[in-house]
Scaffold this motif. Structure first.
Motif, PDB file in Angstrom:
ATOM      1  N   ILE A  41      54.351  15.769  23.955  1.00 47.14           N
ATOM      2  CA  ILE A  41      53.064  16.280  24.453  1.00 47.14           C
ATOM      3  C   ILE A  41      52.849  17.639  23.816  1.00 47.14           C
ATOM      4  O   ILE A  41      53.777  18.456  23.777  1.00 47.14           O
ATOM      5  N   ARG A  42      51.655  17.868  23.337  1.00 45.14           N
ATOM      6  CA  ARG A  42      51.407  19.135  22.656  1.00 45.14           C
ATOM      7  C   ARG A  42      51.539  20.306  23.625  1.00 45.14           C
ATOM      8  O   ARG A  42      50.927  20.286  24.698  1.00 45.14           O
ATOM      9  N   PRO A  43      52.337  21.328  23.280  1.00 42.83           N
ATOM     10  CA  PRO A  43      52.421  22.506  24.145  1.00 42.83           C
ATOM     11  C   PRO A  43      51.050  23.183  24.248  1.00 42.83           C
ATOM     12  O   PRO A  43      50.236  23.061  23.329  1.00 42.83           O
ATOM     13  N   PRO A  44      50.779  23.900  25.364  1.00 45.18           N
ATOM     14  CA  PRO A  44      49.456  24.531  25.510  1.00 45.18           C
ATOM     15  C   PRO A  44      49.145  25.472  24.342  1.00 45.18           C
ATOM     16  O   PRO A  44      50.032  26.127  23.806  1.00 45.18           O
ATOM     17  N   HIS A  45      47.885  25.519  23.988  1.00 40.98           N
ATOM     18  CA  HIS A  45      47.452  26.389  22.891  1.00 40.98           C
ATOM     19  C   HIS A  45      47.551  27.849  23.325  1.00 40.98           C
ATOM     20  O   HIS A  45      47.281  28.179  24.467  1.00 40.98           O
ATOM     21  N   LYS A  46      47.862  28.713  22.356  1.00 35.87           N
ATOM     22  CA  LYS A  46      47.824  30.151  22.632  1.00 35.87           C
ATOM     23  C   LYS A  46      46.463  30.704  22.257  1.00 35.87           C
ATOM     24  O   LYS A  46      46.063  31.754  22.726  1.00 35.87           O
ATOM     25  N   MET A  47      45.811  30.007  21.361  1.00 33.75           N
ATOM     26  CA  MET A  47      44.449  30.401  20.983  1.00 33.75           C
ATOM     27  C   MET A  47      43.649  29.150  20.626  1.00 33.75           C
ATOM     28  O   MET A  47      44.226  28.147  20.214  1.00 33.75           O
ATOM     29  N   VAL A  48      42.359  29.249  20.813  1.00 33.61           N
ATOM     30  CA  VAL A  48      41.469  28.155  20.417  1.00 33.61           C
ATOM     31  C   VAL A  48      40.333  28.778  19.615  1.00 33.61           C
ATOM     32  O   VAL A  48      39.728  29.763  20.067  1.00 33.61           O
ATOM     33  N   GLY A  49      40.074  28.229  18.464  1.00 37.44           N
ATOM     34  CA  GLY A  49      39.006  28.773  17.623  1.00 37.44           C
ATOM     35  C   GLY A  49      38.163  27.671  17.027  1.00 37.44           C
ATOM     36  O   GLY A  49      38.558  26.500  17.015  1.00 37.44           O
ATOM     37  N   ARG A  50      37.011  28.037  16.574  1.00 36.58           N
ATOM     38  CA  ARG A  50      36.143  27.111  15.855  1.00 36.58           C
ATOM     39  C   ARG A  50      35.383  27.900  14.789  1.00 36.58           C
ATOM     40  O   ARG A  50      35.168  29.108  14.929  1.00 36.58           O
ATOM     41  N   GLY A  51      34.941  27.192  13.756  1.00 38.67           N
ATOM     42  CA  GLY A  51      34.188  27.865  12.697  1.00 38.67           C
ATOM     43  C   GLY A  51      34.446  27.202  11.369  1.00 38.67           C
ATOM     44  O   GLY A  51      34.804  26.031  11.316  1.00 38.67           O
ATOM     45  N   GLY A  52      34.257  27.955  10.327  1.00 39.66           N
ATOM     46  CA  GLY A  52      34.467  27.416   8.980  1.00 39.66           C
ATOM     47  C   GLY A  52      33.360  27.841   8.037  1.00 39.66           C
ATOM     48  O   GLY A  52      32.649  28.825   8.290  1.00 39.66           O
ATOM     49  N   SER A  53      33.220  27.066   6.986  1.00 42.45           N
ATOM     50  CA  SER A  53      32.218  27.372   5.960  1.00 42.45           C
ATOM     51  C   SER A  53      30.811  27.165   6.517  1.00 42.45           C
ATOM     52  O   SER A  53      30.592  26.325   7.386  1.00 42.45           O
ATOM     53  N   LEU A  54      29.860  27.910   5.975  1.00 47.41           N
ATOM     54  CA  LEU A  54      28.467  27.780   6.414  1.00 47.41           C
ATOM     55  C   LEU A  54      27.675  26.868   5.483  1.00 47.41           C
ATOM     56  O   LEU A  54      26.457  27.010   5.379  1.00 47.41           O
ATOM     57  N   SER A  55      28.348  25.952   4.801  1.00 46.44           N
ATOM     58  CA  SER A  55      27.676  25.022   3.868  1.00 46.44           C
ATOM     59  C   SER A  55      26.866  25.784   2.829  1.00 46.44           C
ATOM     60  O   SER A  55      25.696  25.471   2.600  1.00 46.44           O
ATOM     61  N   GLY A  56      27.483  26.748   2.238  1.00 39.97           N
ATOM     62  CA  GLY A  56      26.802  27.550   1.216  1.00 39.97           C
ATOM     63  C   GLY A  56      26.496  28.933   1.742  1.00 39.97           C
ATOM     64  O   GLY A  56      26.190  29.097   2.923  1.00 39.97           O
ATOM     65  N   PRO A  57      26.571  29.948   0.857  1.00 45.39           N
ATOM     66  CA  PRO A  57      26.316  31.326   1.296  1.00 45.39           C
ATOM     67  C   PRO A  57      24.891  31.459   1.834  1.00 45.39           C
ATOM     68  O   PRO A  57      23.966  30.828   1.326  1.00 45.39           O
ATOM     69  N   THR A  58      24.737  32.283   2.867  1.00 48.08           N
ATOM     70  CA  THR A  58      23.390  32.495   3.414  1.00 48.08           C
ATOM     71  C   THR A  58      23.248  33.908   3.983  1.00 48.08           C
ATOM     72  O   THR A  58      24.209  34.490   4.475  1.00 48.08           O
ATOM     73  N   ARG A  59      22.017  34.431   3.873  1.00 48.16           N
ATOM     74  CA  ARG A  59      21.706  35.697   4.559  1.00 48.16           C
ATOM     75  C   ARG A  59      20.458  35.505   5.405  1.00 48.16           C
ATOM     76  O   ARG A  59      19.845  36.469   5.852  1.00 48.16           O
ATOM     77  N   ASP A  60      20.088  34.247   5.571  1.00 49.70           N
ATOM     78  CA  ASP A  60      18.951  33.900   6.408  1.00 49.70           C
ATOM     79  C   ASP A  60      19.351  34.128   7.872  1.00 49.70           C
ATOM     80  O   ASP A  60      20.223  33.434   8.410  1.00 49.70           O
ATOM     81  N   ILE A  61      18.713  35.090   8.496  1.00 51.55           N
ATOM     82  CA  ILE A  61      19.135  35.513   9.837  1.00 51.55           C
ATOM     83  C   ILE A  61      18.980  34.388  10.873  1.00 51.55           C
ATOM     84  O   ILE A  61      19.832  34.221  11.755  1.00 51.55           O
ATOM     85  N   GLU A  62      17.926  33.581  10.715  1.00 48.76           N
ATOM     86  CA  GLU A  62      17.736  32.471  11.661  1.00 48.76           C
ATOM     87  C   GLU A  62      18.866  31.456  11.531  1.00 48.76           C
ATOM     88  O   GLU A  62      19.364  30.912  12.508  1.00 48.76           O
ATOM     89  N   ARG A  63      19.239  31.220  10.289  1.00 48.84           N
ATOM     90  CA  ARG A  63      20.320  30.255  10.030  1.00 48.84           C
ATOM     91  C   ARG A  63      21.661  30.809  10.522  1.00 48.84           C
ATOM     92  O   ARG A  63      22.460  30.083  11.116  1.00 48.84           O
ATOM     93  N   LEU A  64      21.883  32.083  10.311  1.00 49.45           N
ATOM     94  CA  LEU A  64      23.138  32.684  10.779  1.00 49.45           C
ATOM     95  C   LEU A  64      23.233  32.638  12.305  1.00 49.45           C
ATOM     96  O   LEU A  64      24.277  32.328  12.866  1.00 49.45           O
ATOM     97  N   ARG A  65      22.101  32.919  12.951  1.00 44.67           N
ATOM     98  CA  ARG A  65      22.112  32.866  14.428  1.00 44.67           C
ATOM     99  C   ARG A  65      22.325  31.434  14.900  1.00 44.67           C
ATOM    100  O   ARG A  65      22.989  31.185  15.908  1.00 44.67           O
ATOM    101  N   ALA A  66      21.772  30.482  14.154  1.00 47.38           N
ATOM    102  CA  ALA A  66      21.963  29.071  14.518  1.00 47.38           C
ATOM    103  C   ALA A  66      23.432  28.662  14.368  1.00 47.38           C
ATOM    104  O   ALA A  66      23.976  27.945  15.212  1.00 47.38           O
ATOM    105  N   TRP A  67      24.068  29.134  13.288  1.00 44.47           N
ATOM    106  CA  TRP A  67      25.499  28.843  13.113  1.00 44.47           C
ATOM    107  C   TRP A  67      26.318  29.426  14.259  1.00 44.47           C
ATOM    108  O   TRP A  67      27.289  28.821  14.726  1.00 44.47           O
ATOM    109  N   LEU A  68      25.913  30.631  14.696  1.00 42.89           N
ATOM    110  CA  LEU A  68      26.630  31.281  15.794  1.00 42.89           C
ATOM    111  C   LEU A  68      26.574  30.391  17.039  1.00 42.89           C
ATOM    112  O   LEU A  68      27.588  30.155  17.703  1.00 42.89           O
ATOM    113  N   VAL A  69      25.384  29.886  17.318  1.00 43.47           N
ATOM    114  CA  VAL A  69      25.222  29.047  18.519  1.00 43.47           C
ATOM    115  C   VAL A  69      25.989  27.732  18.350  1.00 43.47           C
ATOM    116  O   VAL A  69      26.679  27.279  19.273  1.00 43.47           O
ATOM    117  N   ARG A  70      25.882  27.133  17.171  1.00 37.63           N
ATOM    118  CA  ARG A  70      26.611  25.877  16.938  1.00 37.63           C
ATOM    119  C   ARG A  70      28.113  26.066  17.154  1.00 37.63           C
ATOM    120  O   ARG A  70      28.766  25.256  17.812  1.00 37.63           O
TER     121      ARG A  70
END
Lengths: 414, 157
Positions: free
Chosen positions: A243-272
């Motif tokens: 049985i997997r021992p309990p996690h010490k940390m949990v994270g999510r994220g990764g690449s943004l499917s290409g570089p972006t500085r579009d603020i709406e898109r960045l905020r959308a990634w944050l929410v996702r």
């Protein structure tokens, strides 16, 4: 029929070029072809067949570098949902012949091999081969199997006979000669830092490592190194984690499917990413006390910060508020972002946390979260999601973005 | 967009292989790999396999030059143009182009069933097949550096 009665035998099963083998299981015409599996961005080779490897293509190589090396190569997009199905089928097959199975990674399993001979009514080496063939015929994936007295030895044995091989390593003399020339970096748990320390002491092979005084190894590599020393001497000190021992940390994220500085898109990634994080915390049944956000800029620099939450939580509105607060503080308009990572630490099981009497989440928030979970479970992941993610319609339109390797639960390794 | 397709030899009826002398197009990518038959745009007489009216046939692929008057030059048909009715005078009919692998800008990629295409007709001329294209997905664009991609059958990559 175990030749060593009363002692546990450890088996290690390692799928051969797993992602490619999964693709071959559903598209048999890929057999014998130089196949590369591409990342979700289509930019890098994340797995390759032996035919492609023979042409000098390595994991992580960009496709534009791989193409001239092998113009005949065929590329396929990764599909973790399918890989998980075959990975779990493989584990189920092993569970039929072993009382204890550790789901180590998507393509690797440790198991108690003590009953293997009895199950197959054959000597151990033949039983291991039959297991390998059973998985190949029932799951469609070729595997290599190693059996020995410890995890470390079993893994080394399996790695030495890839692809589609079997090795039983029990005889002390055979083990000694096998370890003699094996590079020390082959030991699972010896990274490049540890290897550097060992090389400085002229410890270059596994044989050198095993022959070195245990106290010297302990001094160099702490107790973790000492555990490996015992394991190489056939003394199992690293247990199977069924049985997997309990996690010490949990994270999510990764690449943004290409570089972006579009603020709406960045905020959308944050929410996702917050939605994915909440989903993972729910899955593990934990709440977190600390939260951090990290953004990787196109320049290669990282920006980010962390915060301690007012109370342990896994509530979407609270984590989103923390994420937005950090984002607004660290992000400068015009910065081009390539990756985003959200991380939570100081995790506690929900039932073990004293809830605040004063700052309770609203009944509406609780009900919204419950309905969202319910609908997404029945209809499909992200069927209900925050409206703030609308700028990412292209990401949600691609079903392979709905299942990443971190969405495969229960395995010990990433 | 699409510079060629490759189909397993075993998926093409022997009579078509004989009729169109497809033996010369047989290739293998590795010692243990199955035989494929390639249909490349760069060939002198480019052809494409296509399912039309319930039959698999080998058809002329697009139109190489403006000298072949009447058919649109090129090998591809924008889905948006087709839907806007630009090709109506050529009586377009949908076809399915079976393929195991598709070539674009030197990259061969795997497809599940094949591509969507369109068959165009003119009086006293052999029909032509064009590959239907649409705006490339991000994945496709990164993989091939192309902003258009073929419309795939039963999948989207």
């Amino acid at each position: 029929m175990n030749i060593i009665l009363g002692r546990m035998l450890i088996g290690f099963l390692d799928a051969d070029c797993f992602y490619v083998s999964c693709e071959r299981a559903r598209l048999p015409h890929l057999m014998g072809q130089p196949v590369g599996v591409l990342s979700n961005q289509g930019a890098c080779v994340i797995a390759k067949s032996y035919e492609l490897k023979a042409r000098g293509i390595s994991t992580g190589m960009p496709i534009w570098k791989a193409r001239p090396l092998c113009p005949e190569a065929v590329f396929v997009k990764r599909d973790f949902a399918w890989y998980e199905i075959l990975s779990r089928r493989m584990a189920d097959e092993v569970r039929q012949v072993s009382p204890a199975v550790e789901y180590y990674s998507i393509d690797e399993l440790f198991f108690d091999a003590s009953w293997l001979s009895r199950t197959f009514e054959a000597p151990l080496s033949e039983a291991a081969m039959r297991l390998r063939e059973r998985i190949h015929s029932r799951v469609g994936v070729p595997v290599s199997v190693g059996v020995s007295r410890s995890r470390t030895l079993a893994k080394l044995a399996a790695k030495s006979v890839k692809p589609f091989g079997c090795r039983v390593l029990l005889d002390p003399e055979e083990t000694k000669s096998f370890l003699h020339d094996c590079p020390v970096e082959e030991i699972a748990g010896i990274g490049w830092r540890s290897a550097d320390k060992l090389h400085a002491r002229q410890i270059r092979t596994v044989g050198n490592f095993a022959a070195t005084d245990r106290h010297v190894i302990c001094k160099l590599l702490t107790k973790k190194g000492e555990a490996l020393w015992w394991e190489l001497h056939g003394e199992p000190v690293l247990p199977l984690d069924t049985i997997r021992p309990p996690h010490k940390m949990v994270g999510r994220g990764g690449s943004l499917s290409g570089p972006t500085r579009d603020i709406e898109r960045l905020r959308a990634w944050l929410v996702r990413n917050v939605e994915r994080l909440v989903e993972a915390l729910d899955r593990h049944g934990v709440v977190c006390e600390t939260f951090s956000l990290s953004l990787r800029l196109e320049s290669g620099h990282y920006i980010g910060d962390g915060t301690t939450l007012p109370e342990a939580t896994a509530q979407f509105p609270r984590l989103l508020a923390a994420a937005r607060d950090i984002f607004n503080r660290v992000y400068r308009s015009g910065d081009t972002v390539t990756h985003m990572h959200l991380n939570t630490e100081r995790l506690s099981f929900r039932h073990a946390v004293q809830q605040s009497l004063l700052d309770r989440p609203s009944a509406q928030d609780i009900e919204t979260a419950r309905l969202k979970r319910l609908i997404n479970k029945r209809v499909g992941r992200f069927a209900v999601r925050s409206g703030a993610t609308l700028p990412l319609h292209d990401i949600y339109a691609d079903p392979t973005n709905g299942h990443d390797i971190c969405d495969i639960y229960g395995k010990l390794c990433f | 967009m699409c510079d060629g397709v490759s189909l397993l030899r075993s998926e093409i009826p022997q009579r078509l292989i004989r009729q169109f002398k497809l033996e010369s197009r047989v290739v293998v990518r590795g010692e243990q790999a199955p035989e494929e038959i390639r249909f490349l745009r760069r060939e002198g007489r480019p052809w494409l396999p296509a399912w039309h009216a319930g039959q698999l046939g080998i058809h002329a692929w697009g139109c190489r030059s403006r000298q072949e008057q009447g058919f649109p030059p090129g090998a591809w048909c924008h889905r948006e143009h087709l839907e806007a009715g630009y090709w109506r005078h050529l009586q377009p009919e949908p076809v399915e182009i079976p393929a195991n692998y598709v070539l674009d800008r030197g990259i061969w990629y795997v497809v599940r069933d094949g591509l969507r295409g369109v068959l165009l007709r003119r009086p006293r001329d052999v029909p032509r097949v064009y590959v239907l294209t649409e705006a490339a997905s991000h994945y496709y664009h990164v993989m091939t550096r192309h902003d258009r991609m073929p419309v795939l059958l039963h999948e989207r990559i």
